[in-house]
Design an enzyme around this catalytic site. Sequence first.
Site, PDB file in Angstrom:
ATOM      1  N   ASN A  88       0.863  -1.180   0.000  1.00  9.05           N
ATOM      2  CA  ASN A  88       0.000   0.000   0.000  1.00  9.05           C
ATOM      3  C   ASN A  88       0.900   1.230   0.000  1.00  9.05           C
ATOM      4  O   ASN A  88       1.514   1.543   1.013  1.00  9.05           O
ATOM      5  CB  ASN A  88      -0.886  -0.049   1.265  1.00  9.05           C
ATOM      6  CG  ASN A  88      -1.703   1.205   1.465  1.00  9.05           C
ATOM      7  OD1 ASN A  88      -1.809   2.048   0.578  1.00  9.05           O
ATOM      8  ND2 ASN A  88      -2.302   1.318   2.646  1.00  9.05           N
TER       9      ASN A  88
ATOM     10  N   GLU B 191      -4.949  -5.082  10.869  1.00  7.13           N
ATOM     11  CA  GLU B 191      -3.942  -4.035  11.046  1.00  7.13           C
ATOM     12  C   GLU B 191      -4.206  -3.280  12.347  1.00  7.13           C
ATOM     13  O   GLU B 191      -5.035  -2.359  12.374  1.00  7.13           O
ATOM     14  CB  GLU B 191      -4.001  -3.048   9.874  1.00  7.13           C
ATOM     15  CG  GLU B 191      -3.731  -3.680   8.535  1.00  7.13           C
ATOM     16  CD  GLU B 191      -3.185  -2.654   7.539  1.00  7.13           C
ATOM     17  OE1 GLU B 191      -2.105  -2.895   6.996  1.00  7.13           O
ATOM     18  OE2 GLU B 191      -3.828  -1.611   7.349  1.00  7.13           O
TER      19      GLU B 191
ATOM     20  N   GLU C 269      -6.677   4.583   8.122  1.00  6.27           N
ATOM     21  CA  GLU C 269      -6.452   5.996   7.778  1.00  6.27           C
ATOM     22  C   GLU C 269      -7.663   6.595   7.091  1.00  6.27           C
ATOM     23  O   GLU C 269      -7.938   7.794   7.222  1.00  6.27           O
ATOM     24  CB  GLU C 269      -5.182   6.122   6.906  1.00  6.27           C
ATOM     25  CG  GLU C 269      -3.925   5.912   7.752  1.00  6.27           C
ATOM     26  CD  GLU C 269      -2.726   5.353   7.005  1.00  6.27           C
ATOM     27  OE1 GLU C 269      -2.720   5.357   5.755  1.00  6.27           O
ATOM     28  OE2 GLU C 269      -1.780   4.897   7.683  1.00  6.27           O
TER      29      GLU C 269
ATOM     30  N   SER D 106       3.858  -2.306  10.252  1.00 13.36           N
ATOM     31  CA  SER D 106       5.320  -2.360  10.455  1.00 13.36           C
ATOM     32  C   SER D 106       5.955  -3.694  10.040  1.00 13.36           C
ATOM     33  O   SER D 106       6.913  -4.130  10.663  1.00 13.36           O
ATOM     34  CB  SER D 106       5.673  -2.016  11.909  1.00 13.36           C
ATOM     35  OG  SER D 106       5.263  -0.689  12.207  1.00 13.36           O
TER      36      SER D 106
ATOM     37  N   GLY E  60       2.998   2.086  10.742  1.00 14.10           N
ATOM     38  CA  GLY E  60       3.998   3.137  10.570  1.00 14.10           C
ATOM     39  C   GLY E  60       4.753   3.486  11.839  1.00 14.10           C
ATOM     40  O   GLY E  60       5.426   4.520  11.897  1.00 14.10           O
TER      41      GLY E  60
ATOM     42  N   HIS F 136      -9.322   1.026   5.251  1.00 11.89           N
ATOM     43  CA  HIS F 136      -8.049   1.210   5.955  1.00 11.89           C
ATOM     44  C   HIS F 136      -8.281   2.175   7.112  1.00 11.89           C
ATOM     45  O   HIS F 136      -9.076   3.113   6.992  1.00 11.89           O
ATOM     46  CB  HIS F 136      -6.992   1.760   4.978  1.00 11.89           C
ATOM     47  CG  HIS F 136      -5.609   1.758   5.549  1.00 11.89           C
ATOM     48  ND1 HIS F 136      -5.199   2.690   6.470  1.00 11.89           N
ATOM     49  CD2 HIS F 136      -4.563   0.928   5.363  1.00 11.89           C
ATOM     50  CE1 HIS F 136      -3.942   2.423   6.823  1.00 11.89           C
ATOM     51  NE2 HIS F 136      -3.535   1.362   6.157  1.00 11.89           N
TER      52      HIS F 136
ATOM     53  N   LYS G 202      -0.030   4.232  -0.217  1.00 17.17           N
ATOM     54  CA  LYS G 202      -0.720   5.383   0.393  1.00 17.17           C
ATOM     55  C   LYS G 202      -0.548   6.612  -0.495  1.00 17.17           C
ATOM     56  O   LYS G 202      -0.498   6.461  -1.716  1.00 17.17           O
ATOM     57  CB  LYS G 202      -0.203   5.603   1.828  1.00 17.17           C
ATOM     58  CG  LYS G 202      -0.251   4.309   2.652  1.00 17.17           C
ATOM     59  CD  LYS G 202       0.011   4.506   4.113  1.00 17.17           C
ATOM     60  CE  LYS G 202      -0.107   3.148   4.812  1.00 17.17           C
ATOM     61  NZ  LYS G 202       0.090   3.248   6.256  1.00 17.17           N
TER      62      LYS G 202
HETATM   63  P1  PGA Z   1       3.199   0.157   7.560  1.00 14.97           P
HETATM   64  O1  PGA Z   1       1.685   0.357   7.039  1.00 14.97           O
HETATM   65  O2  PGA Z   1       3.703  -1.111   6.915  1.00 14.97           O
HETATM   66  O3  PGA Z   1       3.925   1.370   7.063  1.00 14.97           O
HETATM   67  O4  PGA Z   1       3.132   0.059   9.036  1.00 14.97           O
HETATM   68  C1  PGA Z   1       0.816  -0.722   6.946  1.00 14.97           C
HETATM   69  C2  PGA Z   1      -0.514  -0.259   6.377  1.00 14.97           C
HETATM   70  O5  PGA Z   1      -0.996   0.802   6.763  1.00 14.97           O
HETATM   71  O6  PGA Z   1      -1.110  -0.976   5.538  1.00 14.97           O
END
Ligand code: PGA
Length: 249
Positions: A9, A163, A95, A209, A169, A93, A11
């Site tokens: 992803n 997640e 976010e 992560s 992140g 997601h 983003k």
């Molecule tokens: P990350 O994000 O691997 O940067 O922690 C995972 C995600 O949001 O799908």
Amino acid sequence: MRRKLAAGNWKMNGTGVALSELETLSGSHPTSSVEILICPPATLLHRASNTVEGSGVTVGGQDCHAAVSGAHTGDLSAEMLLDAGASAVILGHSERREDHGEQNEDIRAKARSAMDAGLQAIICVGESLEQREAANTLDIIGGQMSGSIPDQATGENLIVAYEPIWAIGTGKVPTLEEIGEVHDFIRARLERRFGEGVGRSVRLLYGGSVKPGNAVEIFAVSNVDGALVGGASLKAEDFSGIIRALENA
Ligand code: PGA
């Protein structure tokens, strides 16, 4: 047998120059036992789809609207993503739940639309740190699953990504026991609602992560069929490390 899936992803990262990473990635994986998916920003989707053509890599979207078409300025339908070369779309997601106030019923409507269009829907679920600390994780995940997964889900059109919000992140990862507990719970819920056949065929991804350095141990956890990767999917070399870990899992 569930085919393993490494999903990236990007983003809101990447302009045309980022396609060189995708070129390296698809060149490194002409074929793979693992399904490899990159979800770039929508502006890159069509070019990304041309870049990966003929390789073992496929592309997907990061969101879609629930409607097929109409007066929805700035939005994209599932059919448009498909037309641009997508085979899958990430939905719900955290976010988007946070930035755009998306609720479970919105995500369910989007997933219905994605499935109707022939896209695989990667539906994301996950708890906040407060919810985990209050021991509410499984309740939250259960509620998100019943609210956001549509009735027409099958092993072909649904993928569930667990997640934990606090792991995205941040470099923080739940313990392997914690990951296993949630994945087993998700599997059991799917089997209960859709029957054993469908429930056992849906792929479950862990996200938050994931890096080449922790991928091997995460992929050894039961009911982890792959990963949804943010940061480490931006560099072909890092993502390849995760793909290799999954190929050997
Ligand atoms: P990350 O994000 O691997 O940067 O922690 C995972 C995600 O949001 O799908």
